[in-house]
Motif scaffolding. Structure first.
Motif, short mmCIF file in Angstrom:
data_model
loop_
_atom_site.label_atom_id
_atom_site.label_comp_id
_atom_site.label_asym_id
_atom_site.label_seq_id
_atom_site.Cartn_x
_atom_site.Cartn_y
_atom_site.Cartn_z
N ASP A 114 -10.84 -8.38 5.00
CA ASP A 114 -11.95 -7.41 4.95
C ASP A 114 -11.85 -6.51 3.72
O ASP A 114 -12.88 -5.97 3.27
CB ASP A 114 -11.96 -6.55 6.22
CG ASP A 114 -12.39 -7.34 7.45
OD1 ASP A 114 -13.01 -8.42 7.27
OD2 ASP A 114 -12.11 -6.90 8.58
N THR A 115 -10.64 -6.32 3.20
CA THR A 115 -10.47 -5.43 2.03
C THR A 115 -10.29 -6.20 0.72
O THR A 115 -9.98 -5.59 -0.31
CB THR A 115 -9.25 -4.51 2.24
OG1 THR A 115 -8.07 -5.31 2.43
CG2 THR A 115 -9.45 -3.62 3.47
N SER A 122 -0.70 -7.63 0.79
CA SER A 122 -0.59 -6.37 0.04
C SER A 122 0.62 -6.33 -0.87
O SER A 122 0.75 -5.44 -1.70
CB SER A 122 -0.54 -5.19 1.01
OG SER A 122 0.63 -5.26 1.82
N LYS A 134 -6.92 -10.42 9.18
CA LYS A 134 -8.33 -10.05 9.19
C LYS A 134 -8.56 -8.75 8.41
O LYS A 134 -9.53 -8.61 7.66
CB LYS A 134 -8.82 -9.89 10.63
CG LYS A 134 -10.32 -9.68 10.76
CD LYS A 134 -10.73 -9.64 12.21
CE LYS A 134 -12.24 -9.44 12.33
NZ LYS A 134 -12.69 -9.39 13.75
N GLU A 135 -7.64 -7.81 8.58
CA GLU A 135 -7.74 -6.54 7.86
C GLU A 135 -7.66 -6.76 6.35
O GLU A 135 -8.41 -6.14 5.57
CB GLU A 135 -6.59 -5.62 8.31
CG GLU A 135 -6.51 -4.30 7.57
CD GLU A 135 -5.26 -3.52 7.91
OE1 GLU A 135 -4.98 -2.50 7.23
OE2 GLU A 135 -4.53 -3.92 8.85
N LEU A 136 -6.75 -7.63 5.92
CA LEU A 136 -6.60 -7.91 4.50
C LEU A 136 -7.82 -8.63 3.93
O LEU A 136 -8.26 -8.33 2.82
CB LEU A 136 -5.34 -8.74 4.27
CG LEU A 136 -4.02 -8.00 4.49
CD1 LEU A 136 -2.86 -8.98 4.65
CD2 LEU A 136 -3.75 -7.06 3.31
N SER A 193 -14.14 -13.62 -0.06
CA SER A 193 -13.75 -13.08 1.24
C SER A 193 -14.49 -13.73 2.39
O SER A 193 -13.99 -13.78 3.52
CB SER A 193 -13.97 -11.56 1.26
OG SER A 193 -15.33 -11.26 0.99
N SER A 209 -4.92 -9.85 13.48
CA SER A 209 -5.46 -8.54 13.11
C SER A 209 -5.05 -8.15 11.70
O SER A 209 -5.86 -7.59 10.95
CB SER A 209 -5.00 -7.48 14.12
OG SER A 209 -3.58 -7.41 14.17
N ARG A 210 -3.80 -8.42 11.30
CA ARG A 210 -3.34 -8.06 9.97
C ARG A 210 -4.06 -8.87 8.90
O ARG A 210 -4.52 -8.31 7.89
CB ARG A 210 -1.83 -8.26 9.86
CG ARG A 210 -1.25 -7.99 8.47
CD ARG A 210 -1.59 -6.61 7.97
NE ARG A 210 -1.05 -6.34 6.64
CZ ARG A 210 -1.46 -5.36 5.85
NH1 ARG A 210 -2.43 -4.54 6.25
NH2 ARG A 210 -0.91 -5.18 4.66
N ASP A 256 0.81 -1.22 0.00
CA ASP A 256 0.00 0.00 0.00
C ASP A 256 0.85 1.27 0.00
O ASP A 256 0.41 2.31 -0.50
CB ASP A 256 -0.93 0.01 1.22
CG ASP A 256 -1.94 -1.11 1.18
OD1 ASP A 256 -2.25 -1.58 0.06
OD2 ASP A 256 -2.44 -1.52 2.24
N ARG A 273 -6.90 -16.74 10.95
CA ARG A 273 -7.87 -15.71 10.59
C ARG A 273 -8.16 -14.72 11.71
O ARG A 273 -8.74 -13.67 11.48
CB ARG A 273 -9.17 -16.37 10.10
CG ARG A 273 -8.98 -17.21 8.86
CD ARG A 273 -10.25 -17.85 8.37
NE ARG A 273 -9.96 -18.86 7.35
CZ ARG A 273 -10.87 -19.59 6.72
NH1 ARG A 273 -12.16 -19.40 7.00
NH2 ARG A 273 -10.50 -20.49 5.82
#
Length: 209
Positions: free
Chosen positions: A163-164, A112, A159-161, A178, A156-157, A24, A153
């Motif tokens: 979600d996006t 990412s 899960k963030e990915l 997803s 936090s990292r 990113d 899963r």
């Protein structure tokens, strides 16, 4: 195993294009090539000579290596594999590189960048057909299902990915879900599916010298 440990932003500046090696960050104004669009080193701003044929071939090979994050010896092995397959060697080479598990994890949207995808694979966060695979160079096959390990899963990292994932474009030879944090290999990639700034015929010319 050999590993590049210097600044990856130097690689983009050396090639003169964004290789999207830092995920990113490459899309922000912090990107080094936007701030310093010239080659690294004390002579970076004074390089104006027209490159030789060998120089052009070398740059394309280095660019491909750096995009996929592999070292010279392994890259040469992929070229030898590609040369033994039917069809055009250059396209075969890019198809093999795209089939690497770390690249597929990145393409699906579980990471990412390819470097982050490689880390997830080697740390055991990824499964293929329900079985954990921690080899980044594993070559996926049609019909295989790549997913995030159930236990991973909650990270936090990750899960963030997940979600996006819906915001990321997925090439036509893959599908992504997803909800199940998984993706399926629908077909082997064609040259049209491989959207990277590489002129592979220069790589073939270099290794055919």
């Amino acid at each position: 195993m050999a590993k590049y440990t210097d600044s990856v932003c130097r690689l983009c500046r050396r090639e003169g294009i964004k290789l999207f090696l830092k995920g990113d960050r490459c899309y922000t104004n912090k990107c080094s090539i936007d701030r310093r669009p010239y080659a690294p080193g004390v002579h970076g701003q004074s390089r104006g000579r027209k490159p030789s044929d060998f120089g052009i071939q070398l740059r394309e090979k280095q660019k491909a290596r750096r995009i996929y994050g592999i070292m010279e010896k392994q890259f040469r092995r992929y070229f030898e594999m590609a040369s033994r397959q039917k069809g055009m060697t250059g396209e075969n080479l890019l198809r093999l590189l795209e089939r690497r598990l770390d690249n597929v994890v990145y393409r699906i949207g579980f990471a990412s960048s390819r470097a982050e995808a490689r880390q997830f694979v080697t740390h055991g966060h990824i499964t293929v057909n329900g079985k954990r695979v921690d080899i980044a160079s594993y070559l996926i096959k049609v019909g295989e299902v790549i997913a995030v390990n159930e236990k991973s899963r909650s990270s936090s990292r990750i899960k963030e990915l997940i979600d996006t994932m819906a915001d990321r474009s997925v090439p036509g030879w893959l599908s992504a879900d997803s909800n199940s944090a998984s993706g399926t290999v629908l077909a082997l990639p064609s040259r049209e599916d491989i959207q990277i700034p590489i002129e592979e015929h220069f790589i073939v010319e270099k290794y055919s010298r």
